[in-house]
Write a protein that holds these residues in place. Structure first.
Motif, short mmCIF file in Angstrom:
data_model
loop_
_atom_site.label_atom_id
_atom_site.label_comp_id
_atom_site.label_asym_id
_atom_site.label_seq_id
_atom_site.Cartn_x
_atom_site.Cartn_y
_atom_site.Cartn_z
N TYR A 153 0.86 -1.18 0.00
CA TYR A 153 0.00 0.00 0.00
C TYR A 153 0.90 1.23 0.00
O TYR A 153 2.13 1.13 0.16
CB TYR A 153 -0.96 0.00 1.19
N PHE A 154 0.31 2.40 -0.18
CA PHE A 154 1.07 3.63 -0.31
C PHE A 154 0.61 4.62 0.75
O PHE A 154 -0.58 4.77 1.00
CB PHE A 154 0.88 4.24 -1.70
N LEU A 155 1.58 5.30 1.36
CA LEU A 155 1.29 6.23 2.45
C LEU A 155 2.21 7.43 2.34
O LEU A 155 3.41 7.29 2.07
CB LEU A 155 1.49 5.53 3.80
N GLN A 156 1.65 8.62 2.61
CA GLN A 156 2.43 9.85 2.51
C GLN A 156 3.12 10.17 3.84
O GLN A 156 3.10 11.29 4.34
CB GLN A 156 1.54 11.01 2.06
N LEU A 157 3.71 9.15 4.43
CA LEU A 157 4.54 9.28 5.63
C LEU A 157 5.71 8.33 5.49
O LEU A 157 5.60 7.28 4.84
CB LEU A 157 3.74 8.93 6.89
N SER A 158 6.82 8.67 6.13
CA SER A 158 8.01 7.82 6.07
C SER A 158 8.10 6.96 7.32
O SER A 158 7.25 7.03 8.21
CB SER A 158 9.27 8.68 5.92
N THR A 159 9.13 6.15 7.38
CA THR A 159 9.29 5.20 8.47
C THR A 159 10.75 5.09 8.87
O THR A 159 11.63 5.10 8.00
CB THR A 159 8.77 3.81 8.07
N PRO A 160 11.05 4.96 10.16
CA PRO A 160 12.43 4.70 10.57
C PRO A 160 12.73 3.21 10.70
O PRO A 160 13.79 2.83 11.17
CB PRO A 160 12.50 5.38 11.95
N GLN A 161 11.81 2.38 10.28
CA GLN A 161 11.89 0.95 10.59
C GLN A 161 12.29 0.11 9.38
O GLN A 161 11.74 -0.96 9.15
CB GLN A 161 10.55 0.50 11.18
N GLY A 162 13.26 0.61 8.65
CA GLY A 162 13.76 -0.09 7.48
C GLY A 162 13.33 0.59 6.20
O GLY A 162 12.14 0.61 5.88
N GLN A 163 14.29 1.16 5.48
CA GLN A 163 13.98 1.95 4.29
C GLN A 163 14.89 1.53 3.15
O GLN A 163 16.01 1.07 3.36
CB GLN A 163 14.22 3.44 4.57
N VAL A 164 14.40 1.74 1.93
CA VAL A 164 15.17 1.46 0.72
C VAL A 164 15.09 2.70 -0.17
O VAL A 164 14.00 3.25 -0.37
CB VAL A 164 14.63 0.23 -0.03
N TYR A 165 16.25 3.13 -0.69
CA TYR A 165 16.28 4.33 -1.53
C TYR A 165 17.14 4.10 -2.76
O TYR A 165 18.20 3.46 -2.68
CB TYR A 165 16.89 5.52 -0.76
N THR A 166 16.70 4.67 -3.87
CA THR A 166 17.58 4.81 -5.02
C THR A 166 18.37 6.10 -4.87
O THR A 166 18.00 6.99 -4.08
CB THR A 166 16.78 4.86 -6.33
N ALA A 167 19.43 6.22 -5.64
CA ALA A 167 20.21 7.46 -5.62
C ALA A 167 19.35 8.65 -6.01
O ALA A 167 19.45 9.74 -5.42
CB ALA A 167 21.41 7.33 -6.55
N ARG A 168 18.47 8.47 -6.98
CA ARG A 168 17.62 9.57 -7.43
C ARG A 168 16.64 9.99 -6.34
O ARG A 168 16.41 11.18 -6.13
CB ARG A 168 16.85 9.15 -8.69
N GLN A 169 16.06 9.02 -5.65
CA GLN A 169 15.10 9.34 -4.59
C GLN A 169 15.76 10.15 -3.49
O GLN A 169 15.21 11.16 -3.02
CB GLN A 169 14.48 8.06 -4.03
N TRP A 170 16.94 9.72 -3.04
CA TRP A 170 17.59 10.46 -1.96
C TRP A 170 18.07 11.83 -2.44
O TRP A 170 17.98 12.82 -1.71
CB TRP A 170 18.75 9.68 -1.35
N ALA A 171 18.56 11.91 -3.66
CA ALA A 171 19.04 13.18 -4.19
C ALA A 171 17.91 14.20 -4.26
O ALA A 171 18.10 15.39 -3.95
CB ALA A 171 19.67 12.99 -5.56
#
Length: 390
Positions: A153-171
């Motif tokens: 599902y999709f949520l407009q909040l983040s989480t500190p409990q395990g995250q995955v990022y691409t370079a583009r997303q973090w940039a």
């Protein structure tokens, strides 16, 4: 895509040791890098734990690939160290970011790979979560995403409990942060609670970023990480509030395109109106805002019509509060009161009305039972039903 695993750590050797043991036992492809970025203490009381963390990090045998231990040259604080860890996505193309109070499922990495393969090019995603949520963080009531044909599902909040990022997303986040800074106020389109978050917590600024850019995280319906909630920067005492059962067996996951998913929620845990309208086809209006948890401030409710649990006069339509989750009552056209579609001008947005609505939701989420007396009544009723053979 094979993301590197990055762990920001500080002065909790026992929690880090537990996480590292679970990572070593997980199914991780050969050649996967592990990076531990260790903050430097600013206070003497943190030095013994920090020394133990350094010793553990250097001595740990990583069986799945190369290992690197980076000690920060100066104290960065939790936010600084986590954001530094996130920036390493630029070095590796993608990362799995794990704080040290987590434990991972044996299948966490396979999920991360599959989610990256499916969503890496989706511009509306800010990141991928490895953990599912069981409660609304503002009301501590259950959060139950609608079921659809996907494992996410999709949520407009983040989480500190395990995250995955691409370079583009973090940039993209880093560029936004450089312009907008970390300050969060009640004028931002986020829950008012975020304005009171301490400076050493990054969830508030991430919430502001997501609201400002209209991006989301994709969450699994079954957790690939769990959080032990030990005492640390944010908890003076331990808590089991964030514990979730781990999916230890599944190897293949079903993902859905963002546009096709029904379970898409805003930064207040409310389903997006356009997704609800796909299923609640008999709603008498098409333009409205969802306010079922009754946590949005008055200035954040701008639509002419509200679908709400707050008291109102002259509702256009009403629904009972029986099916789970709350929006299922609207989809099913459940007769009754408790949920209303009404003009905004007819909704009571006072503090007292908000508390009353949330109290009614408490009773709904407790299935209208309270305490030991409620449990005894339930057991007596079950006994009578069983005695009648059904």
């Amino acid at each position: 895509m094979n993301p590197a695993i990055v762990i920001p750590a500080f002065c909790r050797p026992a929690t880090l040791e537990r996480l590292l043991a679970s990572l070593a036992a997980a199914e991780v492809p050969a050649g996967t890098p592990l990076v531990l970025t260790i903050d430097r203490p600013a206070e003497e009381r943190h030095r013994p734990g920090h020394t133990a963390v350094l010793h553990l990090a250097h001595g740990f045998h990583w069986p799945h690939g190369p290992k690197e231990v980076r000690q920060q040259p100066e104290h960065m604080g939790l936010v600084g160290n986590v954001f530094h860890a996130g920036s390493l996505a630029a070095d590796f193309g993608a990362i799995v970011l794990l704080e040290d109070d987590l434990l991972v499922s044996r299948r966490f990495y396979g999920y991360a790979q599959q989610a990256l393969a499916y969503y890496a090019a989706e511009p509306r995603l800010a990141g991928i979560s490895l953990n599912t949520l069981w409660f609304n963080g503002f009301t501590h009531q259950p959060f139950i995403p609608l079921l659809d044909d996907g494992d996410v599902y999709f949520l407009q909040l983040s989480t500190p409990q395990g995250q995955v990022y691409t370079a583009r997303q973090w940039a993209h986040f880093a560029e936004w942060l450089a312009v907008n800074g970390r300050e969060v106020t009640t004028a931002d389109n986020v829950h008012a609670l975020f304005a009171a978050f301490p400076a050493d917590d990054w969830l508030a600024v991430k919430a502001k970023y997501l609201a400002a850019t209209q991006k989301y995280y994709v969450y699994p319906r079954e957790s690939l990480t769990t959080n032990f909630g030990e005492p640390g920067t944010h908890f003076a005492q331990g808590t089991t509030l964030f514990q979730m059962p781990l999916q230890q067996f599944r190897r293949e996951f079903r993902f859905m395109p963002f546009d096709d998913a029904v379970a898409v929620y805003d930064g207040f845990y409310e389903i997006l109106p356009d997704r609800l309208s796909r299923m609640a086809v008999n709603l008498p209006v098409t333009a409205y805002e969802v306010d079922l948890y009754a946590t949005k401030a008055a200035h954040q409710l701008q639509a002419d019509y509200l679908l709400t649990s707050r008291p109102c006069r002259q509702p256009v339509a009403t629904y009972g509060r029986e099916m789970w989750p709350l929006e299922a009552n609207v989809i099913g056209g459940v007769a009754g009161t408790g949920l209303s579609l009404a003009r905004r001008a007819d909704v009571d947005l006072s503090v007292a009305a908000t508390r009353a609505a949330q109290g009614d939701n408490d009773r709904y989420f407790s299935r209208y039972r309270t305490g030991e007396a409620g449990r005894r009544r339930l057991f007596r009723r079950m006994g009578r039903l069983l005695g009648r053979g059904g």
